[in-house]
Each structure stands twice: as C-alpha cells, then as structure tokens.
Design an enzyme around this catalytic site. Structure first.
Site, short mmCIF file in Angstrom:
data_model
loop_
_atom_site.label_atom_id
_atom_site.label_comp_id
_atom_site.label_asym_id
_atom_site.label_seq_id
_atom_site.Cartn_x
_atom_site.Cartn_y
_atom_site.Cartn_z
N SER A 26 0.85 -1.19 0.00
CA SER A 26 0.00 0.00 0.00
C SER A 26 0.89 1.24 0.00
O SER A 26 2.07 1.15 -0.34
CB SER A 26 -0.93 -0.04 1.21
OG SER A 26 -1.94 0.94 1.10
N ASN A 27 0.35 2.38 0.36
CA ASN A 27 1.15 3.62 0.41
C ASN A 27 0.59 4.52 1.50
O ASN A 27 -0.41 4.21 2.14
CB ASN A 27 1.14 4.30 -0.97
CG ASN A 27 -0.26 4.67 -1.40
OD1 ASN A 27 -0.91 5.52 -0.81
ND2 ASN A 27 -0.77 3.99 -2.42
N ALA A 28 1.25 5.68 1.69
CA ALA A 28 0.99 6.53 2.86
C ALA A 28 -0.14 7.55 2.64
O ALA A 28 -0.30 8.46 3.45
CB ALA A 28 2.26 7.26 3.25
N ALA A 93 -4.56 7.41 -4.35
CA ALA A 93 -3.19 6.99 -4.65
C ALA A 93 -3.26 5.51 -5.01
O ALA A 93 -3.17 4.63 -4.14
CB ALA A 93 -2.29 7.23 -3.45
#
Ligand code: CTP
Length: 217
Positions: A26-28, A93
């Site tokens: 995943s991402n932030a 995102a």
C-alpha cells in the site's frame, strides 16, 4: 422538469494489494484531500459519490460512500459510478502494481529456507485513463505526486490520462494538513496555490468543475 443535480465522483485514499491473508502492499495516502473535495462538493449541493480506499476518516455529510480495497475493486466501483457523473476527481493513490498471486495461506519465512525472497508484481490498470477514454462532456481532474520539479511529467499525464486538469502535489502533501499544489489545465494555464489548508485547496478544485463557477476562460 427539475434539472438533475450536478454529480461528482471522487476517489480517495490508498489502495491495498494483498500478498497473503495478513500482508499487503500500500502507500501513505491519508485520503484527506479527496475527503475534503467530497465535503466541499456536497456543501454546494452537488450529488457526491466517494469511492474510498482503506482510510480512517468519517464520511462527510451528504456524501454516498463506497469502500474498496484493491485497484481493481476501485476500477469496478468507478465504472459503475462514472456513467452518471458530470465530473471526476481522481485523488486516490492507486497502486501501480499488485502481487502476481495472493497466497491462500500465510507466507512463512521458513518456507523458502533462504535469506532472500522476491515478489512478482503485475501492472494494475490505469483507472483514470481507462474511464476518461470515453468521458464525453465530463470534466476529469487527475492528480500527480512528484518528487522534484514535476511540471513536465504532470503535463504529459494530462494528455496520457485524457484529463482536463492535473493537480500536481509534492511529496510533503502526504499526511500533512496543508498542501502546495500546482493546477495544470488542458488549455495550457498553470496556477499555484502555496501552503494552503486542504479545505481551501478543495474549494479551489471544486471551482474547476462547478457549472456556476466555470465561465472563467
Ligand atoms: N492513477 C490511476 N490508476 C493507476 C495509477 C494512478 O487512475 N493505476 C491516477 C491517480 O489517481 C492520479 C493519477 O493517475 O490521479 C496520477 O497518478 P501517479 O501515480 O502520479 O502517476 P502514474 O500514472 O502512476 O505515473 P508514475 O508513477 O510513473 O509517476
């Protein structure tokens, strides 16, 4: 006959691509920018569908929320909503890659017996480019996150994604209350908003598509 309400679709947050039953890529992304856009559009009386990846944010008043996890789930929700939309804000995102397979059982370190392991990844579809190909009169606002000066790349994304606007963020936007953004328009204009609260940025972004505000050429 009463005119239908202007309908905005907003995607927000990260996507989550599972490796096994307990791990994911995943991402932030916090989802805050997309949620602020959804809240602002609803405040103006627009119909809002908010397609959200996994985030810990409350649904803004007057917004219809669809929760998804993976990029492919987000694409399915987006396809379902885009047909009725007048505008899309693609603030999510989206993971560019996903594991080639999701293991049914937990991936155990001892399984391979070696000090190295690799994960095979396959490309996810480009969601905004996919739906914007047949956008008709709909306004499409894409986002770009660039490290360093990304104007040239953001301009290329405007075309590649068939968007009307690209909102260029720098990486400091992640998990921060304020944002510095550059808005590129397909007509060639460029506008920069410096260190604004995300709510103020959301206001300027909804202005881009609001039929009561757009006449400015
Ligand atoms: N996006 C998308 N589908 C993807 C990846 C990104 O719809 N698989 C959308 C994002 O929601 C955003 C825009 O495309 O609106 C730009 O995403 P970004 O990650 O900055 O660009 P990429 O096209 O992924 O290019 P790169 O990673 O090479 O910068």
């Amino acid at each position: 006959m009463k005119r239908a309400r202007f309908h905005v679709v907003v995607t927000a947050g990260p996507t989550r691509e599972w490796l096994d039953p307990v791990r994911y890529l995943s991402n932030a992304s916090s989802g805050r920018m997309g949620f602020a856009i959804a809240a602002e559009a609803a405040r103006r009386g627009m119909a809002v569908t908010l397609i959200a990846g996994p985030v810990g944010l409350a649904t803004p008043a007057g917004v219809t929320r669809v929760d998804v996890e993976s990029a492919r789930e987000m694409l399915a929700a987006l396809r379902a909503a885009f047909g009725r939309a007048d505008a899309l804000f693609m603030a999510a995102a989206v993971a560019d890659w996903r594991p080639a397979r999701r293991r049914a059982g937990k991936w155990r370190a001892k399984d391979g017996g070696s000090a190295r392991a690799s994960i095979e990844l396959v490309r996810n579809p480009d969601l905004v480019a996919t739906v914007a190909r047949s956008k008709g009169a709909r306004k499409v606002v894409a986002f770009a996150l660039e490290t360093g000066s990304g104007l040239r790349r953001a301009r290329a994304k405007l075309r590649a994604k068939n968007a009307d606007f690209v909102v260029l963020n720098d990486a400091t936007v992640l998990n921060s209350e304020r944002a510095t953004v550059t808005i590129l328009s397909v007509d060639g204009s460029v506008r920069r908003l410096e260190r604004r609260a995300k709510r103020a940025v959301a206001h300027s972004l909804v202005d881009l598509v609001d039929p009561r505000r757009v006449p400015r050429a």
